[in-house]
Motif scaffolding. Structure first.
Motif, PDB file in Angstrom:
ATOM      1  N   TYR A  74      54.732  42.612  55.520  1.00 35.67           N
ATOM      2  CA  TYR A  74      53.835  43.371  54.650  1.00 35.67           C
ATOM      3  C   TYR A  74      54.571  43.795  53.381  1.00 35.67           C
ATOM      4  CZ  TYR A  74      50.686  47.101  53.110  1.00 35.67           C
ATOM      5  OH  TYR A  74      49.844  47.896  52.365  1.00 35.67           O
ATOM      6  N   SER A  75      55.792  44.300  53.564  1.00 35.81           N
ATOM      7  CA  SER A  75      56.596  44.738  52.412  1.00 35.81           C
ATOM      8  C   SER A  75      56.933  43.570  51.495  1.00 35.81           C
ATOM      9  CB  SER A  75      57.886  45.401  52.894  1.00 35.81           C
ATOM     10  OG  SER A  75      57.593  46.524  53.682  1.00 35.81           O
ATOM     11  N   LEU A  76      57.224  42.408  52.077  1.00 39.08           N
ATOM     12  CA  LEU A  76      57.504  41.219  51.260  1.00 39.08           C
ATOM     13  C   LEU A  76      56.279  40.797  50.458  1.00 39.08           C
ATOM     14  CD1 LEU A  76      59.662  39.086  53.724  1.00 39.08           C
ATOM     15  CD2 LEU A  76      60.447  40.286  51.666  1.00 39.08           C
ATOM     16  N   GLY A  77      55.097  40.868  51.061  1.00 36.32           N
ATOM     17  CA  GLY A  77      53.867  40.543  50.340  1.00 36.32           C
ATOM     18  C   GLY A  77      53.632  41.499  49.186  1.00 36.32           C
ATOM     19  N   SER A  78      53.864  42.773  49.435  1.00 39.63           N
ATOM     20  CA  SER A  78      53.712  43.783  48.392  1.00 39.63           C
ATOM     21  C   SER A  78      54.737  43.583  47.277  1.00 39.63           C
ATOM     22  CB  SER A  78      53.868  45.173  49.017  1.00 39.63           C
ATOM     23  OG  SER A  78      53.662  46.176  48.073  1.00 39.63           O
ATOM     24  N   LEU A  79      55.975  43.297  47.657  1.00 41.20           N
ATOM     25  CA  LEU A  79      57.037  43.057  46.683  1.00 41.20           C
ATOM     26  C   LEU A  79      56.757  41.806  45.846  1.00 41.20           C
ATOM     27  CD1 LEU A  79      59.879  43.820  45.602  1.00 41.20           C
ATOM     28  CD2 LEU A  79      60.811  42.344  47.387  1.00 41.20           C
ATOM     29  N   ALA A  80      56.294  40.749  46.501  1.00 34.81           N
ATOM     30  CA  ALA A  80      55.988  39.508  45.778  1.00 34.81           C
ATOM     31  C   ALA A  80      54.899  39.748  44.750  1.00 34.81           C
ATOM     32  CB  ALA A  80      55.556  38.412  46.751  1.00 34.81           C
ATOM     33  N   MET A  81      53.890  40.523  45.118  1.00 36.80           N
ATOM     34  CA  MET A  81      52.806  40.796  44.167  1.00 36.80           C
ATOM     35  C   MET A  81      53.301  41.664  43.017  1.00 36.80           C
ATOM     36  SD  MET A  81      50.020  39.932  43.287  1.00 36.80           S
ATOM     37  CE  MET A  81      48.658  39.506  44.271  1.00 36.80           C
ATOM     38  N   ALA A  82      54.152  42.633  43.326  1.00 35.77           N
ATOM     39  CA  ALA A  82      54.699  43.492  42.270  1.00 35.77           C
ATOM     40  C   ALA A  82      55.587  42.690  41.318  1.00 35.77           C
ATOM     41  CB  ALA A  82      55.484  44.653  42.885  1.00 35.77           C
ATOM     42  N   GLN A  83      56.386  41.772  41.858  1.00 39.13           N
ATOM     43  CA  GLN A  83      57.319  40.998  41.045  1.00 39.13           C
ATOM     44  C   GLN A  83      56.651  39.856  40.286  1.00 39.13           C
ATOM     45  OE1 GLN A  83      60.689  41.487  40.544  1.00 39.13           O
ATOM     46  NE2 GLN A  83      60.390  43.424  41.584  1.00 39.13           N
ATOM     47  N   TRP A  84      55.765  39.122  40.984  1.00 37.52           N
ATOM     48  CA  TRP A  84      55.218  37.886  40.412  1.00 37.52           C
ATOM     49  C   TRP A  84      53.704  37.880  40.284  1.00 37.52           C
ATOM     50  CZ3 TRP A  84      58.740  37.148  44.692  1.00 37.52           C
ATOM     51  CH2 TRP A  84      60.055  36.969  44.262  1.00 37.52           C
ATOM     52  N   GLY A  85      53.079  39.042  40.434  1.00 43.25           N
ATOM     53  CA  GLY A  85      51.621  39.120  40.356  1.00 43.25           C
ATOM     54  C   GLY A  85      51.065  38.595  39.045  1.00 43.25           C
ATOM     55  N   ASP A  86      51.778  38.850  37.950  1.00 48.88           N
ATOM     56  CA  ASP A  86      51.316  38.375  36.640  1.00 48.88           C
ATOM     57  C   ASP A  86      51.262  36.852  36.570  1.00 48.88           C
ATOM     58  OD1 ASP A  86      51.166  41.002  35.860  1.00 48.88           O
ATOM     59  OD2 ASP A  86      53.108  40.994  34.838  1.00 48.88           O
ATOM     60  N   ILE A  87      52.117  36.192  37.336  1.00 51.49           N
ATOM     61  CA  ILE A  87      52.135  34.727  37.372  1.00 51.49           C
ATOM     62  C   ILE A  87      51.156  34.216  38.427  1.00 51.49           C
ATOM     63  CG2 ILE A  87      53.570  32.708  37.886  1.00 51.49           C
ATOM     64  CD1 ILE A  87      55.976  34.449  36.908  1.00 51.49           C
ATOM     65  N   LEU A  88      51.142  34.859  39.593  1.00 47.09           N
ATOM     66  CA  LEU A  88      50.337  34.383  40.723  1.00 47.09           C
ATOM     67  C   LEU A  88      48.835  34.556  40.507  1.00 47.09           C
ATOM     68  CD1 LEU A  88      52.492  35.724  43.694  1.00 47.09           C
ATOM     69  CD2 LEU A  88      52.327  33.367  42.879  1.00 47.09           C
ATOM     70  N   ILE A  89      48.426  35.698  39.984  1.00 42.99           N
ATOM     71  CA  ILE A  89      46.992  35.973  39.853  1.00 42.99           C
ATOM     72  C   ILE A  89      46.298  34.950  38.953  1.00 42.99           C
ATOM     73  CG2 ILE A  89      45.296  37.638  38.972  1.00 42.99           C
ATOM     74  CD1 ILE A  89      47.076  39.839  40.195  1.00 42.99           C
ATOM     75  N   PRO A  90      46.811  34.646  37.748  1.00 51.70           N
ATOM     76  CA  PRO A  90      46.142  33.622  36.940  1.00 51.70           C
ATOM     77  C   PRO A  90      46.156  32.232  37.598  1.00 51.70           C
ATOM     78  CG  PRO A  90      47.636  34.906  35.576  1.00 51.70           C
ATOM     79  CD  PRO A  90      47.881  35.297  37.000  1.00 51.70           C
ATOM     80  N   THR A  91      47.211  31.934  38.340  1.00 47.59           N
ATOM     81  CA  THR A  91      47.322  30.635  39.000  1.00 47.59           C
ATOM     82  C   THR A  91      46.227  30.451  40.044  1.00 47.59           C
ATOM     83  OG1 THR A  91      49.706  30.680  38.671  1.00 47.59           O
ATOM     84  CG2 THR A  91      48.873  29.147  40.339  1.00 47.59           C
ATOM     85  N   PHE A  92      45.848  31.529  40.724  1.00 45.39           N
ATOM     86  CA  PHE A  92      44.872  31.439  41.809  1.00 45.39           C
ATOM     87  C   PHE A  92      43.503  31.979  41.421  1.00 45.39           C
ATOM     88  CE2 PHE A  92      48.969  31.357  44.012  1.00 45.39           C
ATOM     89  CZ  PHE A  92      48.822  30.160  44.675  1.00 45.39           C
ATOM     90  N   GLY A  93      43.120  31.866  40.160  1.00 44.24           N
ATOM     91  CA  GLY A  93      41.749  32.180  39.787  1.00 44.24           C
ATOM     92  C   GLY A  93      41.555  33.370  38.887  1.00 44.24           C
ATOM     93  N   GLY A  94      42.596  34.084  38.531  1.00 52.06           N
ATOM     94  CA  GLY A  94      42.464  35.184  37.588  1.00 52.06           C
ATOM     95  C   GLY A  94      42.240  36.534  38.238  1.00 52.06           C
ATOM     96  N   GLU A  95      42.229  37.539  37.396  1.00 51.28           N
ATOM     97  CA  GLU A  95      42.128  38.928  37.840  1.00 51.28           C
ATOM     98  C   GLU A  95      40.809  39.212  38.555  1.00 51.28           C
ATOM     99  OE1 GLU A  95      43.475  42.659  38.592  1.00 51.28           O
ATOM    100  OE2 GLU A  95      44.641  41.161  37.524  1.00 51.28           O
ATOM    101  N   ALA A  96      39.702  38.687  38.034  1.00 49.96           N
ATOM    102  CA  ALA A  96      38.401  38.946  38.657  1.00 49.96           C
ATOM    103  C   ALA A  96      38.351  38.366  40.072  1.00 49.96           C
ATOM    104  CB  ALA A  96      37.280  38.369  37.801  1.00 49.96           C
ATOM    105  N   ALA A  97      38.856  37.149  40.226  1.00 52.84           N
ATOM    106  CA  ALA A  97      38.861  36.517  41.547  1.00 52.84           C
ATOM    107  C   ALA A  97      39.753  37.304  42.515  1.00 52.84           C
ATOM    108  CB  ALA A  97      39.341  35.072  41.447  1.00 52.84           C
ATOM    109  N   PHE A  98      40.917  37.762  42.029  1.00 48.89           N
ATOM    110  CA  PHE A  98      41.807  38.526  42.886  1.00 48.89           C
ATOM    111  C   PHE A  98      41.161  39.844  43.300  1.00 48.89           C
ATOM    112  CE2 PHE A  98      45.140  41.752  43.513  1.00 48.89           C
ATOM    113  CZ  PHE A  98      45.748  41.205  44.625  1.00 48.89           C
ATOM    114  N   GLN A  99      40.510  40.529  42.360  1.00 55.59           N
ATOM    115  CA  GLN A  99      39.864  41.793  42.690  1.00 55.59           C
ATOM    116  C   GLN A  99      38.717  41.599  43.674  1.00 55.59           C
ATOM    117  OE1 GLN A  99      38.931  43.643  38.928  1.00 55.59           O
ATOM    118  NE2 GLN A  99      41.016  44.427  38.688  1.00 55.59           N
ATOM    119  N   ALA A 100      37.980  40.497  43.531  1.00 59.68           N
ATOM    120  CA  ALA A 100      36.900  40.207  44.479  1.00 59.68           C
ATOM    121  C   ALA A 100      37.475  39.942  45.869  1.00 59.68           C
ATOM    122  CB  ALA A 100      36.083  39.001  44.001  1.00 59.68           C
TER     123      ALA A 100
END
Length: 195
Positions: A74-100
């Protein structure tokens, strides 16, 4: 089959005699949850059969190792999102898709984590997604406790009720049951999160 079962029992009895046996089981459970896609039941069932008086303790140690690993994942998932969220979120559909997705996970995440905890598939995805989506850690740990507790203590109960037949049932039905439950869980998750 009988010879290999006898050999495995001898090995497990020798392992149990070690004062580090429960620590090794806990470590094996942590590694199985985090890294190794080999079910801990391959060790747990024969060990419970070899030492039926310790089956509940063995289930408890396996559960404790799993919960420790779940918190790490769980902590690794949280850390990965904190570190690379800006890269990962657009790659997987953008902010709206992630929030949904995050909203759907908040609504149905407990059932998803519980299902993944019970069925014999790797738990890594549930840990990482829960951490990355900021799912409440207390609910995540409760779902992991219930799901994996049902799995490990259910095995101990099965061993208590039907003994050696448990191993034969596990060997015969683990793959088809796991595949079937995984397919059902996958369809349900797809329906809930993407339908």
């Amino acid at each position: 089959m009988l010879r290999s079962l006898t050999s495995a029992r001898r090995w497990l009895v020798r392992l149990s005699a070690s004062r580090h046996a429960l620590w090794l089981l806990g470590l094996a459970s942590v590694l199985e949850t985090l890294l190794v896609p080999i079910p801990i039941e391959l060790i747990l069932i024969p060990w419970m059969l070899a030492e039926p008086e310790r089956r509940w303790r063995l289930a408890g140690v396996a559960l404790a190792g799993n919960l420790l690993a779940a918190l790490i994942g769980y902590s690794l998932g949280s850390l990965a999102m904190a570190q690379w969220g800006d890269i990962l979120i657009p790659t997987f559909g953008g902010e709206a898709a992630f929030q949904a997705f995050q909203a759907r996970f908040m609504d149905n995440g407990f059932q998803a984590i519980l299902a993944v905890g019970v069925i014999p598939i790797p738990f890594q995805t549930a840990m990482l997604v829960a951490g990355a989506s900021d799912y409440p850690v207390a609910l995540f740990m409760l779902a992991a406790l219930l799901g994996r507790g049902l799995r490990y203590f259910g095995l101990a109960l099965l061993v208590a009720l039907i003994g050696d037949t448990t191993l034969r049932l596990w060997q015969r039905h683990a793959r088809p049951l796991g595949a079937g439950l995984t397919a059902v869980a996958g369809i349900w998750l797809a329906w809930e999160f993407f339908g």
